[in-house]
Scaffold this motif. Structure first.
Motif, mmCIF file in Angstrom:
data_model
loop_
_atom_site.group_PDB
_atom_site.id
_atom_site.type_symbol
_atom_site.label_atom_id
_atom_site.label_comp_id
_atom_site.label_asym_id
_atom_site.label_seq_id
_atom_site.Cartn_x
_atom_site.Cartn_y
_atom_site.Cartn_z
ATOM 1 N N HIS A 166 -40.699 -24.359 -21.951
ATOM 2 C CA HIS A 166 -41.509 -23.465 -21.115
ATOM 3 C C HIS A 166 -42.166 -22.356 -21.919
ATOM 4 O O HIS A 166 -42.693 -21.404 -21.349
ATOM 5 N N SER A 167 -42.089 -22.446 -23.257
ATOM 6 C CA SER A 167 -42.504 -21.301 -24.067
ATOM 7 C C SER A 167 -43.856 -21.467 -24.748
ATOM 8 O O SER A 167 -44.029 -22.300 -25.632
ATOM 9 N N ARG A 168 -44.792 -20.595 -24.359
ATOM 10 C CA ARG A 168 -46.104 -20.572 -25.038
ATOM 11 C C ARG A 168 -45.952 -19.981 -26.444
ATOM 12 O O ARG A 168 -46.712 -20.294 -27.345
ATOM 13 N N VAL A 169 -44.942 -19.112 -26.615
ATOM 14 C CA VAL A 169 -44.683 -18.541 -27.943
ATOM 15 C C VAL A 169 -44.277 -19.661 -28.904
ATOM 16 O O VAL A 169 -44.750 -19.730 -30.045
ATOM 17 N N ALA A 170 -43.407 -20.555 -28.425
ATOM 18 C CA ALA A 170 -42.946 -21.659 -29.283
ATOM 19 C C ALA A 170 -44.123 -22.531 -29.680
ATOM 20 O O ALA A 170 -44.313 -22.851 -30.856
ATOM 21 N N ARG A 171 -44.940 -22.901 -28.706
ATOM 22 C CA ARG A 171 -46.060 -23.816 -28.981
ATOM 23 C C ARG A 171 -47.008 -23.231 -30.042
ATOM 24 O O ARG A 171 -47.361 -23.901 -31.007
ATOM 25 N N SER A 172 -47.378 -21.970 -29.852
ATOM 26 C CA SER A 172 -48.301 -21.364 -30.821
ATOM 27 C C SER A 172 -47.637 -21.211 -32.186
ATOM 28 O O SER A 172 -48.279 -21.401 -33.219
ATOM 29 N N ASN A 173 -46.342 -20.883 -32.186
ATOM 30 C CA ASN A 173 -45.651 -20.738 -33.472
ATOM 31 C C ASN A 173 -45.471 -22.066 -34.191
ATOM 32 O O ASN A 173 -45.583 -22.122 -35.416
ATOM 33 N N ILE A 174 -45.181 -23.123 -33.436
ATOM 34 C CA ILE A 174 -45.034 -24.443 -34.074
ATOM 35 C C ILE A 174 -46.356 -24.776 -34.789
ATOM 36 O O ILE A 174 -46.372 -25.193 -35.946
ATOM 37 N N LEU A 175 -47.476 -24.549 -34.086
ATOM 38 C CA LEU A 175 -48.781 -24.887 -34.661
ATOM 39 C C LEU A 175 -49.081 -24.011 -35.882
ATOM 40 O O LEU A 175 -49.490 -24.513 -36.930
ATOM 41 N N ALA A 176 -48.852 -22.703 -35.755
ATOM 42 C CA ALA A 176 -49.196 -21.791 -36.855
ATOM 43 C C ALA A 176 -48.287 -22.007 -38.062
ATOM 44 O O ALA A 176 -48.763 -22.122 -39.200
ATOM 45 N N ARG A 201 -47.133 -37.629 -32.944
ATOM 46 C CA ARG A 201 -48.353 -37.365 -32.156
ATOM 47 C C ARG A 201 -48.314 -35.982 -31.511
ATOM 48 O O ARG A 201 -49.343 -35.441 -31.131
ATOM 49 N N CYS A 202 -47.124 -35.425 -31.358
ATOM 50 C CA CYS A 202 -46.998 -34.099 -30.740
ATOM 51 C C CYS A 202 -47.402 -32.993 -31.722
ATOM 52 O O CYS A 202 -48.374 -32.290 -31.497
ATOM 53 N N PHE A 203 -46.646 -32.841 -32.773
ATOM 54 C CA PHE A 203 -46.910 -31.749 -33.714
ATOM 55 C C PHE A 203 -46.955 -32.225 -35.162
ATOM 56 O O PHE A 203 -46.668 -31.438 -36.073
ATOM 57 N N GLY A 204 -47.265 -33.499 -35.412
ATOM 58 C CA GLY A 204 -47.260 -34.001 -36.788
ATOM 59 C C GLY A 204 -45.824 -34.221 -37.243
ATOM 60 O O GLY A 204 -44.900 -34.200 -36.420
ATOM 61 N N ASN A 205 -45.617 -34.374 -38.565
ATOM 62 C CA ASN A 205 -44.255 -34.719 -38.985
ATOM 63 C C ASN A 205 -43.474 -33.546 -39.576
ATOM 64 O O ASN A 205 -42.501 -33.727 -40.267
ATOM 65 N N ARG A 206 -43.922 -32.330 -39.278
ATOM 66 C CA ARG A 206 -43.182 -31.176 -39.799
ATOM 67 C C ARG A 206 -42.138 -30.662 -38.803
ATOM 68 O O ARG A 206 -41.443 -29.694 -39.069
ATOM 69 N N VAL A 207 -42.069 -31.299 -37.608
ATOM 70 C CA VAL A 207 -41.174 -30.783 -36.567
ATOM 71 C C VAL A 207 -40.014 -31.744 -36.342
ATOM 72 O O VAL A 207 -40.215 -32.949 -36.224
ATOM 73 N N THR A 208 -38.786 -31.203 -36.277
ATOM 74 C CA THR A 208 -37.634 -32.029 -35.917
ATOM 75 C C THR A 208 -36.933 -31.386 -34.718
ATOM 76 O O THR A 208 -37.067 -30.171 -34.490
ATOM 77 N N VAL A 209 -36.202 -32.216 -33.967
ATOM 78 C CA VAL A 209 -35.515 -31.723 -32.768
ATOM 79 C C VAL A 209 -34.009 -31.820 -32.979
ATOM 80 O O VAL A 209 -33.517 -32.817 -33.507
ATOM 81 N N HIS A 210 -33.280 -30.768 -32.569
ATOM 82 C CA HIS A 210 -31.823 -30.737 -32.758
ATOM 83 C C HIS A 210 -31.175 -30.245 -31.474
ATOM 84 O O HIS A 210 -31.540 -29.179 -30.972
ATOM 85 N N HIS A 211 -30.201 -31.008 -30.992
ATOM 86 C CA HIS A 211 -29.505 -30.567 -29.784
ATOM 87 C C HIS A 211 -28.186 -29.863 -30.113
ATOM 88 O O HIS A 211 -27.531 -29.345 -29.220
ATOM 89 N N SER A 212 -27.831 -29.865 -31.400
ATOM 90 C CA SER A 212 -26.633 -29.109 -31.810
ATOM 91 C C SER A 212 -27.108 -27.833 -32.514
ATOM 92 O O SER A 212 -27.922 -27.893 -33.446
ATOM 93 N N LEU A 213 -26.593 -26.695 -32.068
ATOM 94 C CA LEU A 213 -27.027 -25.408 -32.645
ATOM 95 C C LEU A 213 -26.712 -25.348 -34.140
ATOM 96 O O LEU A 213 -27.572 -24.981 -34.948
ATOM 97 N N GLY A 214 -25.503 -25.754 -34.503
ATOM 98 C CA GLY A 214 -25.088 -25.683 -35.913
ATOM 99 C C GLY A 214 -25.991 -26.518 -36.794
ATOM 100 O O GLY A 214 -26.458 -26.065 -37.855
#
Ligand code: NCD
Length: 323
Positions: A166-176, A201-214
């Motif tokens: 839900h974060s516009r801050v996240a989206r702009s920061n991911i891109l920048a 296709r979402c943000f290129g290959n510089r983004v990874t997703v993690h469901h564990s905080l550590g």
């Protein structure tokens, strides 16, 4: 750069470098006893805020005033939208008074883009549209990191933790941040950080997703904490605040284990004890106050740069750095 600032999407890396360089020269104005320069004398800036805001609205207002522009602030409760007027009619009415720059915050994604299409002689700045983008926040976050690291942030690992969906801050920061050559990790529960965000296709290959905080924090240089944007949630995304905080709350203890060198950002408003603990928010690794200072400098740079591109600035302002 185009004559509007609607989002990071579509910006070139050189545009970001220019704004960062210009913003670095703006800090000095806020350190003077008389915090005013004549750069935008005779120019008009309207801040149209249709959603609550403390930091963004105040800093755009102060930015305009420190540059000697005439600044008008309109909030939802004081505007004719309360009487049924559409956003477009409000904007066309305001544009008839020939402002140079219209800064807009709106709950609908795409609202500033719609206004930019209809307002031919006014620069539109997106100060946050729905869940879409918040470009000036991402730019001020990059400026904060530039001031902290002593150079434009590149090659860093940045973990963005919390309600990314839900974060516009996240989206702009991911891109920048990815445009500047940083690695971005998105960290949170699957309901708030869907795995598809890692698809190239979402943000290129510089983004990874993690469901564990550590795992998401491991060795990160920067940790950006995000608030749960409950005003935008249409369903239940988390079992309870307590449980969310237990699994994804960023505390000094967690950082010492997984990211001992990390500095911490938060765009505010903070919900202490939920996404961030007070020992982090008020601790040595926190750059939150620097973010607020950088926000003012970056918004001054945005106003000056747009006015210059539009040919609306004075001759001194066309270089930005002449202040
Ligand atoms: C953010 C926003 O409004 O998107 N705040 C801000 O501009 N500083 C983040 C938030 O509301 O959580």
């Amino acid at each position: 750069m185009r004559a509007h600032l609607l989002g990071i999407e579509g910006m070139r890396v050189e545009d970001i470098h220019t704004l960062l360089t210009n913003a670095m020269t703006m800090h000095e104005v806020s350190e003077r006893v008389i915090k005013k320069v004549p750069t935008l004398r005779g120019r008009t800036v309207i801040n149209l805020f249709m959603e609550p805001s403390t930091r963004t609205r105040t800093s755009f207002e102060l930015a305009g005033k420190r540059l000697s522009a005439d600044v008008v602030n309109i909030s939802e409760s004081a505007s004719s939208t309360k009487k049924g007027e559409s956003l477009l009619d409000t904007a066309i009415t305001l544009a008839s008074m020939s402002p140079d720059i219209l800064v807009v915050r709106h709950q609908a994604s795409g609202a500033p883009h719609l206004l930019a299409r209809y307002l031919s002689s006014t620069c539109v700045v997106n100060a946050g549209d729905g869940t879409h983008e918040h470009p000036s926040q991402a730019l001020l976050d990059c400026l904060t990191l530039m001031r902290h690291f002593g150079e434009i942030p590149t090659g860093k690992t940045v973990a963005i933790v919390g309600d990314v969906a839900h974060s516009r801050v996240a989206r702009s920061n991911i891109l920048a941040l990815s445009l500047l050559g940083n690695k971005v990790r998105l960290v949170g529960p699957p309901t708030l950080v869907p795995s598809d965000l890692a698809h190239p296709r979402c943000f290129g290959n510089r983004v990874t997703v993690h469901h564990s905080l550590g795992e998401g924090l491991k060795g990160a240089d920067v940790v950006m904490c995000l608030r749960l944007q409950r005003e935008r949630m249409t369903r239940f995304f988390i079992p309870s605040l307590e449980e969310y905080a237990r699994h994804y709350g960023v505390s000094e203890k967690v950082l010492r284990i997984h990211a001992p060198e990390a500095v911490v950002l938060h765009p505010g408003p903070m919900n202490r004890g939920v996404e961030i603990d007070s020992d982090v928010a008020d601790g040595e690794r926190s750059l939150v106050t620097l973010q607020v200072q950088s926000g003012l400098a970056m918004r001054m740079a945005i106003l000056v740069t747009l006015a210059a591109i539009r040919g609306a600035g004075t001759s001194e302002s066309s270089e930005g750095g002449a202040i």
